[in-house]
Scaffold this active site. Structure first.
Site, PDB file in Angstrom:
ATOM      1  N   THR A 113    -119.426 -47.035  -2.470  1.00  0.00           N
ATOM      2  CA  THR A 113    -119.544 -46.705  -3.893  1.00  0.00           C
ATOM      3  C   THR A 113    -118.327 -47.317  -4.576  1.00  0.00           C
ATOM      4  O   THR A 113    -117.234 -46.764  -4.528  1.00  0.00           O
ATOM      5  CB  THR A 113    -119.595 -45.190  -4.116  1.00  0.00           C
ATOM      6  N   LYS A 188    -125.597 -46.532  -8.744  1.00  0.00           N
ATOM      7  CA  LYS A 188    -125.051 -45.529  -7.831  1.00  0.00           C
ATOM      8  C   LYS A 188    -124.141 -44.554  -8.574  1.00  0.00           C
ATOM      9  O   LYS A 188    -124.167 -43.338  -8.320  1.00  0.00           O
ATOM     10  CB  LYS A 188    -124.291 -46.227  -6.705  1.00  0.00           C
ATOM     11  N   LYS A 257    -113.413 -39.310  -6.864  1.00  0.00           N
ATOM     12  CA  LYS A 257    -113.253 -40.764  -6.987  1.00  0.00           C
ATOM     13  C   LYS A 257    -114.414 -41.375  -7.767  1.00  0.00           C
ATOM     14  O   LYS A 257    -114.219 -42.184  -8.672  1.00  0.00           O
ATOM     15  CB  LYS A 257    -113.141 -41.369  -5.587  1.00  0.00           C
TER      16      LYS A 257
END
Length: 310
Positions: A113, A188, A257
């Site tokens: 990601t 994503k 994150k």
């Protein structure tokens, strides 16, 4: 399990017709993905990190091991990355022992990601060196990785996606083409915004219900099977109700994150995202209080404890 001579012979025949795959990042998701790749007949080379257990398991199934990204690139035609995020992807690609240092043509599939703007910039920088970077981030859980039933969102030139598809099919049941390189990582982030948003909502709703005398079991009885039920809800509440710590093995630190990447992306395109900021704050609270390595469903405990609820 030790392979018989017949199985080894069959594996060699399969491998003669397949491209050589390198895999960096055999952690919670990557181990299951790599296991499916090698067991479905692809010649596989892996590079380990601190945890030796998944590397040794993959070697027992027929994989080879490389000790640097450069060495891995020299033994591969396609390299799959499943690392934490953009800084780790750049570290693997660049430097004297990076993938690019092998000086050969490669197709690199980034299943991490990562930040979309970094992905597109890196793809442009690598192209003159003969390296094609496409992004193929993942949906679902480590259990799905092991079962070969992940969702993949893939961005890249059509001919490169076509080349990558047979490898992606080894560990996925759905492959969704999103457009040019970078669009997979964009999708994503949006997907994770929804899931991390659900986690924050569930956690606050449970705490508020507890304050009003409603148990998590009552909450679940109402939601489960109704319009607000979904796969993410079910894995989240497998921890809440059954206390299954492995129900959804995605860390709060990684959620934080991803929400930070979402914030940077929103700023880059000039979008105000107050809901995204609120979700990020929930995860920042959890990380700041020392719970970054807990899994996402455990956010419910952290929000409850912050409000004086057991």
């Amino acid at each position: 399990m030790r392979m018989t001579g017949r199985r080894r012979g069959k594996r060699r025949c399969q491998q003669m017709t397949k491209e050589r795959i390198g895999f960096i990042g055999v952690g919670l998701m990557g181990h299951g993905m790599a296991k499916n790749i090698v067991e479905k007949g692809w010649p596989l080379t892996v590079m380990g990190h601190r945890n030796r257990e998944p590397v040794e398991d993959l070697k027992s199934r027929g994989a080879q091991e490389a000790h640097t990204p450069k060495e891995l690139a020299e033994q591969s035609d396609i390299v799959i990355l499943c690392v934490t995020g953009s800084p780790q992807v750049q570290a693997v690609m660049q430097g004297p022992d990076g993938l690019a240092a092998a000086g050969k043509e490669l197709l690199v599939i980034d299943c991490s990601t990562s930040e979309p703007s970094v992905t597109t910039r890196l793809a442009e920088e690598l192209a003159p060196q003969g390296i094609t970077l496409i992004d193929a981030p993942l949906g679902r859980t480590p259990a799905d990785a092991a079962a070969g039933t992940l969702d993949v969102m893939v961005g890249g030139a059509p001919e490169m996606v076509k080349r990558a598809r047979p490898v992606l099919e080894a560990f996925s049941s759905r492959i969704i083409e999103t457009g040019p390189t970078g669009t997979g990582h964009t999708m994503k982030l949006l997907n994770n915004f929804l899931s991390m948003g659900y986690a924050a909502l569930y956690s606050e709703a449970l705490a508020l219900g507890a304050k009003a005398g409603l148990t998590s079991q009552v909450f679940d009885n109402v939601v489960r099977g109704g319009r607000m039920d979904c796969g993410f809800y079910q894995t989240f509440f497998r921890y809440v109700i059954e206390r299954d710590r492995n129900a959804h093995k995605f860390t709060i630190r990684n959620g934080f994150k991803d929400m930070s990447y979402l914030s940077a992306f929103a700023n880059a395109v000039g979008l105000a995202n107050p809901v995204g900021a609120a979700v990020r704050n929930s995860f920042a609270l959890a990380v700041g209080t020392g719970h970054g390595d807990d899994y996402v469903p455990m956010l419910s405990d952290i929000i409850a404890k912050t409000n004086g609820i057991e």
